[in-house]
Scaffold this active site. Structure first.
Site, PDB file in Angstrom:
ATOM      1  N   SER A  13      17.352  27.546  22.355  1.00  0.00           N
ATOM      2  CA  SER A  13      18.801  27.754  22.375  1.00  0.00           C
ATOM      3  C   SER A  13      19.265  28.089  20.968  1.00  0.00           C
ATOM      4  CB  SER A  13      19.506  26.492  22.867  1.00  0.00           C
ATOM      5  OG  SER A  13      19.468  25.518  21.839  1.00  0.00           O
ATOM      6  N   LYS A  14      20.567  28.335  20.854  1.00  0.00           N
ATOM      7  CA  LYS A  14      21.148  28.722  19.569  1.00  0.00           C
ATOM      8  C   LYS A  14      20.807  27.742  18.448  1.00  0.00           C
ATOM      9  CE  LYS A  14      24.761  31.960  20.410  1.00  0.00           C
ATOM     10  NZ  LYS A  14      25.006  31.922  21.870  1.00  0.00           N
ATOM     11  N   ARG A  15      20.625  26.465  18.818  1.00  0.00           N
ATOM     12  CA  ARG A  15      20.265  25.453  17.804  1.00  0.00           C
ATOM     13  C   ARG A  15      19.019  25.871  17.023  1.00  0.00           C
ATOM     14  NH1 ARG A  15      17.804  21.274  19.531  1.00  0.00           N
ATOM     15  NH2 ARG A  15      17.590  21.998  21.659  1.00  0.00           N
TER      16      ARG A  15
END
Ligand code: GLU
Length: 495
Positions: free
Chosen positions: A265-267
């Site tokens: 994910s964006k993390r």
């Protein structure tokens, strides 16, 4: 024996940039179509009006084009007009088709109008949870007869259309078996789902409903899609059965995880194709990398051209275990592709990055100079975005005496070295200085001034790049025209 021609699709929901997971789904479907001589269809699943945007659709289409995944049917890559015999290819343009299908189900008694309000449904779910049952909505004890339902609708009441999983008189529980091309046999008990909504009370059709109808009407034969859709498949199988449509074969692809083994994910940093493009990754490298995030070649080869990818692609080689996104490997792969590019192509791909950094390198029009510069620099580049910091030293307009040069400037012998360097440059006849010529010039400056070691090299370095630190001079000097070197040392002498 003639077999049905393969038709596969990529069906993104346009709610942002194309994620690498989506790109991988698109790539696998594309490769399968190419491998089998089939068709690759792009279908835009934009029925979620709150989250889907025109802009996202444009971005995703651009990302697919950037990746070189050309579709045979779908929105036209430039005009976005429907292209192919099974359109429209945007679900928001197919509403009539879904409503007609819903009517068929209502008329056959497989679906019903549900006039219950959200509050009533919430209360039912709450009661179910309290008694330890899954909060699945079932049909009310007595259904509103169709003529009465239609009359109420005509008067302005609203109702959802719900698929009735379990009708009176039918066995309460059935087993649906999916022979998944990646996961093998998957069994779904029919009571895993309650009566699901096909058309919302606001008239909007729901994803599972649209998807199944479209796959059937668009004659899709194989669906390779993300594992998170596995749980949707049961509802879709029920719909195929109810309509008497043939079901495509499904293959649910394993997740892509970040290095911490959590879903990517964006993390984890860059995850969209656009992020990677801006970071200087090349589409061939990204495609090759995502190909291997969930699939492997029979002989373990890792760098595969598009032709080789098509030739070797089979769904038998999908990994059912999740793939871990390995940034280091992607970087390595990108540098391999970058080094292998013909110089003319590499130069043209560097232009947006040089321009973005405000660099002007007119020397690049000279093919010989360009070859020389790229040979010198490309092994120091892993991404296209590494170019500006290397090429900056070659842009005369960027030359200045940097604060780091203050100490060297103050050394007692510096002026003497600069003067001798300038006069040696002036004596040089050709436009450029070769590496051995540069070594000879340095030696002559040393002999003339009696300065050696650091006291000699650092001032020359400052006269070439404005600072005592940076790329080796034997690499840079041959790439700078004599006139440019003279101009730079002049500016030092004046400072
Ligand atoms: N529109 C769905 C998504 O973007 C894909 C559905 C499918 O492939 O069946 O996740």
């Amino acid at each position: 024996m003639s077999s049905t021609p393969v038709r596969v699709r990529f069906a993104p929901s346009p709610t942002g940039y194309l994620h690498v997971g989506g790109a991988r789904t698109a790539l696998y479907n594309f490769l399968y179509a190419k491998k089998t001589g089939g068709e690759f269809i792009l279908r835009v699943e934009d029925t979620d009006l709150e989250r889907s945007t025109e802009e996202s659709m444009r971005m995703q289409i651009n990302d697919l084009k950037w990746l070189g995944l050309k579709w045979d049917e779908g929105p036209h890559p430039e005009t976005h007009a429907d292209m192919g015999p099974y359109g429209p290819y945007r679900q928001s343009h197919r509403k009539e088709i879904y409503l007609q299908h819903a009517q068929k189900l209502v008329e056959s008694g497989r679906a019903y109008y549900d006039f219950r309000t959200d509050a009533e449904l919430d209360a039912i779910k709450e009661r179910l949870i309290k008694t330890g049952k899954p909060p699945q909505i079932e049909a009310p004890e007595t259904l509103v007869p169709l003529t009465e339902a239609r009359a109420r609708l005509a008067k302005g009441e609203t109702a959802a259309i719900r698929f009735q999983v379990n009708r009176k008189g039918e066995p309460e529980k059935r087993e649906y078996v999916l022979n998944d091309l990646v996961r093998g046999e998957v069994k779904f008990p029919s009571d895993m789902v309650g009566d699901f909504v096909c058309i919302r009370s606001n008239g909007m059709p729901v994803y599972n409903f649209c998807c199944a109808i479209d796959d059937a009407l668009m004659k899709i034969t194989h669906v390779f899609r993300a594992e998170e859709h596995l749980s949707n498949t049961l509802r879709q199988m029920m719909l195929f059965e109810a309509f008497g449509y043939a079901s495509p074969k499904f293959g649910h692809l394993s997740f892509i995880l970040g290095p911490d083994k959590q879903k990517l994910s964006k993390r984890h940093g860059a995850t969209s194709c656009n992020d990677f493009r801006l970071k200087g990754y090349m589409p061939e490298a990204l495609c090759n990398f995502i190909l291997l995030s969930g699939w492997s070649s029979p002989d373990g080869r890792e760098i595969l051209s598009r032709e080789e990818q098509i030739e070797l692609f089979t769904y038998e080689r999908f990994n059912s275990a999740p793939a871990v996104f390995d940034d280091t490997k992607l970087l390595w792969m990108n540098s391999m592709y970058l080094r292998a590019l013909p110089h003319e192509e590499l130069w043209s791909r560097l232009q947006p990055f040089l321009k973005e950094a405000g660099l002007t390198i007119p020397q690049g029009d000279d093919v010989q100079w360009r070859d020389h510069a790229l040979s010198a620099f490309k092994t120091s580049m892993q991404t296209l975005a590494d170019a500006p910091k290397l090429f900056e030293a070659l842009d005369d307009s960027k030359f200045s005496l940097k604060p780091e040069a203050t100490e060297v400037k103050a050394w007692p012998d510096t002026l003497k070295v600069w003067a001798a360097w300038k006069s040696e440059l002036e004596k040089h006849a050709a436009k450029y200085i070769t590496e051995p010529e540069f070594a000879a010039i340095q030696d002559r400056v040393k002999d003339q001034t009696g300065v050696k070691g650091k006291q000699l090299f650092q001032p020359i370095r400052v006269a070439v790049i404005g600072t005592p630190q940076g790329t080796e001079l034997k690499v840079l000097v041959p790439l700078l025209a004599k006139s440019s070197l003279i101009n730079r040392v002049d500016r030092c002498l004046k400072a």
